[in-house]
Design a protein around this motif. Structure first.
Motif, PDB file in Angstrom:
ATOM      1  N   GLY A  96       0.783  -1.235   0.000  1.00 36.40           N
ATOM      2  CA  GLY A  96       0.000   0.000   0.000  1.00 36.40           C
ATOM      3  C   GLY A  96       0.809   1.275   0.000  1.00 36.40           C
ATOM      4  O   GLY A  96       0.284   2.347  -0.272  1.00 36.40           O
ATOM      5  N   ILE A  97       2.091   1.180   0.293  1.00 37.35           N
ATOM      6  CA  ILE A  97       2.900   2.396   0.431  1.00 37.35           C
ATOM      7  C   ILE A  97       3.550   2.813  -0.896  1.00 37.35           C
ATOM      8  O   ILE A  97       4.021   3.929  -1.036  1.00 37.35           O
ATOM      9  CB  ILE A  97       3.948   2.230   1.568  1.00 37.35           C
ATOM     10  N   PHE A  98       3.535   1.953  -1.887  1.00 39.76           N
ATOM     11  CA  PHE A  98       4.251   2.267  -3.124  1.00 39.76           C
ATOM     12  C   PHE A  98       3.583   3.359  -3.955  1.00 39.76           C
ATOM     13  O   PHE A  98       4.257   4.218  -4.495  1.00 39.76           O
ATOM     14  CB  PHE A  98       4.464   1.005  -3.968  1.00 39.76           C
ATOM     15  N   LEU A  99       2.279   3.335  -4.047  1.00 37.12           N
ATOM     16  CA  LEU A  99       1.577   4.323  -4.867  1.00 37.12           C
ATOM     17  C   LEU A  99       1.725   5.745  -4.315  1.00 37.12           C
ATOM     18  O   LEU A  99       2.013   6.665  -5.070  1.00 37.12           O
ATOM     19  CB  LEU A  99       0.111   3.915  -5.028  1.00 37.12           C
ATOM     20  N   PRO A 100       1.548   5.960  -2.998  1.00 38.56           N
ATOM     21  CA  PRO A 100       1.795   7.307  -2.480  1.00 38.56           C
ATOM     22  C   PRO A 100       3.217   7.803  -2.731  1.00 38.56           C
ATOM     23  O   PRO A 100       3.407   8.991  -2.976  1.00 38.56           O
ATOM     24  CB  PRO A 100       1.513   7.192  -0.975  1.00 38.56           C
ATOM     25  N   PHE A 101       4.188   6.918  -2.714  1.00 38.38           N
ATOM     26  CA  PHE A 101       5.566   7.332  -3.012  1.00 38.38           C
ATOM     27  C   PHE A 101       5.676   7.816  -4.452  1.00 38.38           C
ATOM     28  O   PHE A 101       6.446   8.717  -4.762  1.00 38.38           O
ATOM     29  CB  PHE A 101       6.559   6.192  -2.755  1.00 38.38           C
ATOM     30  N   TYR A 102       4.888   7.227  -5.311  1.00 40.79           N
ATOM     31  CA  TYR A 102       4.822   7.671  -6.699  1.00 40.79           C
ATOM     32  C   TYR A 102       4.175   9.062  -6.768  1.00 40.79           C
ATOM     33  O   TYR A 102       4.613   9.927  -7.509  1.00 40.79           O
ATOM     34  CB  TYR A 102       4.040   6.633  -7.514  1.00 40.79           C
ATOM     35  N   LEU A 103       3.144   9.274  -5.957  1.00 43.15           N
ATOM     36  CA  LEU A 103       2.423  10.549  -5.967  1.00 43.15           C
ATOM     37  C   LEU A 103       3.284  11.717  -5.476  1.00 43.15           C
ATOM     38  O   LEU A 103       3.211  12.806  -6.021  1.00 43.15           O
ATOM     39  CB  LEU A 103       1.153  10.465  -5.106  1.00 43.15           C
ATOM     40  N   ILE A 104       4.112  11.486  -4.443  1.00 45.55           N
ATOM     41  CA  ILE A 104       4.888  12.608  -3.893  1.00 45.55           C
ATOM     42  C   ILE A 104       6.012  13.039  -4.831  1.00 45.55           C
ATOM     43  O   ILE A 104       6.614  14.084  -4.634  1.00 45.55           O
ATOM     44  CB  ILE A 104       5.457  12.331  -2.470  1.00 45.55           C
ATOM     45  N   GLN A 105       6.290  12.231  -5.843  1.00 45.53           N
ATOM     46  CA  GLN A 105       7.288  12.645  -6.830  1.00 45.53           C
ATOM     47  C   GLN A 105       6.689  13.610  -7.856  1.00 45.53           C
ATOM     48  O   GLN A 105       7.407  14.185  -8.673  1.00 45.53           O
ATOM     49  CB  GLN A 105       7.856  11.416  -7.540  1.00 45.53           C
ATOM     50  N   SER A 106       5.391  13.817  -7.790  1.00 48.19           N
ATOM     51  CA  SER A 106       4.716  14.712  -8.716  1.00 48.19           C
ATOM     52  C   SER A 106       5.128  16.157  -8.462  1.00 48.19           C
ATOM     53  O   SER A 106       5.415  16.546  -7.334  1.00 48.19           O
ATOM     54  CB  SER A 106       3.208  14.555  -8.560  1.00 48.19           C
ATOM     55  N   LYS A 107       5.139  16.956  -9.530  1.00 46.76           N
ATOM     56  CA  LYS A 107       5.466  18.382  -9.393  1.00 46.76           C
ATOM     57  C   LYS A 107       4.238  19.157  -8.921  1.00 46.76           C
ATOM     58  O   LYS A 107       4.345  20.295  -8.479  1.00 46.76           O
ATOM     59  CB  LYS A 107       5.954  18.937 -10.739  1.00 46.76           C
TER      60      LYS A 107
END
Ligand SMILES: [Zn+2]
Length: 113
Positions: free
Chosen positions: A73-84
């Protein structure tokens, strides 16, 4: 960056809202679509994060195992915080918080049993 009119193909300056050649609105619709896609992505990410993080706890209770499930469950939010995009980033951090709480509870349950 230039905006290209999708109606006539004319190149326009970035600060233009309407095509200098044909007068049609520039890019606005596309920007709306991007915001809508972000919102969808955030909602899907919330569902997946909660499902996996907290679903792991449920699996722990039901089967005394599968605690590792929570970590997915933690992988997708890590993807989101890389967003500009600040909006996407903010929700990424919120989801990480949700996920971490879920993981901590899972770990506590693993040691409890
Ligand atoms: Zn045009």
């Amino acid at each position: 960056m230039v905006k290209i009119c999708k109606y006539c193909g004319c190149e326009n300056q970035e600060n233009f809202n309407y095509c200098s050649n044909c007068g049609m609105p520039l890019i606005q619709k596309k920007e709306k679509d991007i915001i809508l896609n972000y919102k969808k992505l955030i909602i899907i990410s919330y569902i997946i994060t909660i499902l996996f993080s907290w679903g792991g706890i449920l699996l722990n209770i039901l089967f005394n195992n599968y605690g590792f499930f929570s970590f997915i469950g933690i992988f997708l939010p890590f993807y989101l915080i890389q967003s500009k995009d600040k909006f996407v980033k903010k929700h990424g951090y919120i989801q990480i918080a949700i996920s971490i709480v879920g993981i901590i509870l899972s770990i506590l349950l693993i040691f409890h049993y």
